[in-house]
Scaffold this motif. Structure first.
Motif, short mmCIF file in Angstrom:
data_model
loop_
_atom_site.label_atom_id
_atom_site.label_comp_id
_atom_site.label_asym_id
_atom_site.label_seq_id
_atom_site.Cartn_x
_atom_site.Cartn_y
_atom_site.Cartn_z
N ARG A 263 1.32 -5.11 -6.57
CA ARG A 263 1.31 -6.52 -6.13
C ARG A 263 1.86 -7.44 -7.21
O ARG A 263 2.66 -8.34 -6.93
CB ARG A 263 -0.12 -6.96 -5.79
CG ARG A 263 -0.54 -6.58 -4.42
CD ARG A 263 -1.85 -7.25 -4.02
NE ARG A 263 -2.24 -6.74 -2.73
CZ ARG A 263 -3.45 -6.26 -2.45
NH1 ARG A 263 -4.39 -6.25 -3.37
NH2 ARG A 263 -3.71 -5.80 -1.25
N LYS A 264 1.42 -7.22 -8.43
CA LYS A 264 1.87 -8.05 -9.55
C LYS A 264 3.40 -7.97 -9.70
O LYS A 264 4.07 -8.99 -9.86
CB LYS A 264 1.16 -7.59 -10.83
CG LYS A 264 1.22 -8.58 -11.97
CD LYS A 264 0.25 -8.25 -13.06
CE LYS A 264 0.85 -7.18 -13.96
NZ LYS A 264 0.07 -6.87 -15.14
N LEU A 265 3.94 -6.76 -9.60
CA LEU A 265 5.38 -6.57 -9.74
C LEU A 265 6.13 -7.18 -8.55
O LEU A 265 7.19 -7.79 -8.72
CB LEU A 265 5.71 -5.09 -9.90
CG LEU A 265 5.26 -4.49 -11.24
CD1 LEU A 265 5.30 -2.97 -11.20
CD2 LEU A 265 6.10 -5.03 -12.38
N LEU A 266 5.58 -7.03 -7.36
CA LEU A 266 6.21 -7.63 -6.18
C LEU A 266 6.23 -9.15 -6.29
O LEU A 266 7.23 -9.79 -5.93
CB LEU A 266 5.49 -7.19 -4.90
CG LEU A 266 5.76 -5.75 -4.46
CD1 LEU A 266 4.78 -5.34 -3.37
CD2 LEU A 266 7.19 -5.58 -3.98
N GLU B 262 0.84 -1.22 0.00
CA GLU B 262 0.00 0.00 0.00
C GLU B 262 0.87 1.26 0.00
O GLU B 262 0.58 2.21 -0.73
CB GLU B 262 -0.93 0.02 1.23
CG GLU B 262 -2.04 -1.02 1.20
CD GLU B 262 -1.61 -2.39 1.73
OE1 GLU B 262 -2.43 -3.32 1.63
OE2 GLU B 262 -0.47 -2.53 2.21
N GLU B 263 1.96 1.23 0.80
CA GLU B 263 2.86 2.38 0.84
C GLU B 263 3.56 2.59 -0.50
O GLU B 263 3.74 3.71 -0.95
CB GLU B 263 3.88 2.22 1.96
CG GLU B 263 3.28 2.36 3.34
CD GLU B 263 4.24 1.96 4.46
OE1 GLU B 263 5.25 1.26 4.18
OE2 GLU B 263 3.99 2.34 5.61
N ILE B 264 3.95 1.50 -1.14
CA ILE B 264 4.60 1.59 -2.45
C ILE B 264 3.63 2.17 -3.47
O ILE B 264 3.99 3.08 -4.23
CB ILE B 264 5.11 0.20 -2.92
CG1 ILE B 264 6.19 -0.32 -1.97
CG2 ILE B 264 5.64 0.28 -4.35
CD1 ILE B 264 6.58 -1.77 -2.22
N GLY C 8 1.94 6.43 -6.88
CA GLY C 8 0.70 6.86 -7.52
C GLY C 8 0.20 5.82 -8.51
O GLY C 8 -0.29 6.15 -9.59
N VAL C 9 0.34 4.55 -8.13
CA VAL C 9 -0.01 3.43 -9.00
C VAL C 9 -1.05 2.58 -8.29
O VAL C 9 -1.10 2.54 -7.05
CB VAL C 9 1.25 2.58 -9.29
CG1 VAL C 9 0.95 1.42 -10.21
CG2 VAL C 9 2.35 3.42 -9.89
#
Length: 185
Positions: free
Chosen positions: A63-66, A49-51, A56-57
């Motif tokens: 989540r997908k990228l993580l 959530e912080e990321i 601003g995404v």
């Protein structure tokens, strides 16, 4: 001071074109992945959530990228349950010191794939249809009576010597990079 040196070294690695290319493939072409890495390096440990808020995404993009970074073993997470909502939350932390290992592994996999393609190209004769721009092995062309199954045109012999040369150059380049890249030693 030691942590700063480690992060500085990671940023140096992230500027290497070969490492960038491997990461770009891990992200499946989504350049936002590099921004996610920046936030992780800056914060050290943070929530998705912080990321998302920082970049601003949308949360699902982060989540997908993580998850892609996690599959590559370049991030790790801690999971905890919110007692009020009964939902699980995740705190993500970078493990980018594994980057050289991950890049070597991906490059070796790519070299193996290219070597298999090279063997296939060297061990087969090919034909193609100039109208449909479709290529066939000798056996396939023979099965079709050397006529294109799409348009009925006669198939022509295909010279794959340039393709073989390109594959050999790619393999040679990647092997040299593995041997000489300062981050992969």
């Amino acid at each position: 001071m030691k942590k700063e040196k480690k992060i500085e070294r990671i940023y140096e690695m992230l500027n290497d074109p070969l490492i960038q290319e491997v990461l770009f493939n891990i992200f499946e072409g989504d350049e936002k992945g590099f921004e996610v890495i920046d936030v992780l390096l800056e914060k050290g440990e943070t929530t998705e959530e912080e990321i998302a808020k920082e970049l601003g995404v949308k949360l699902n993009v982060v989540r997908k990228l993580l998850y892609k970074l996690y599959d590559a073993r370049l991030v790790d997470y801690k999971r905890w349950k919110d007692e009020d909502t009964n939902w699980y939350s995740y705190t993500w932390l970078p493990t980018l010191e594994k980057l050289p290992y991950v890049v070597k592994k991906k490059i070796n996999e790519l070299i193996k794939d290219l070597e298999e393609k090279l063997e296939f190209e060297k061990n087969n004769m090919f034909f193609f249809c100039p109208n449909c721009n479709v290529r066939f092995t000798f056996e396939e062309a023979m099965d079709y009576g050397f006529t294109c199954p799409g348009c009925g045109n006669m198939l022509q012999e295909f010279d794959n010597s340039e393709l073989i040369k390109d594959l050999e150059e790619q393999i040679r380049f990647l092997k040299e990079e593995l041997k000489n890249n300062p981050f992969l030693k």
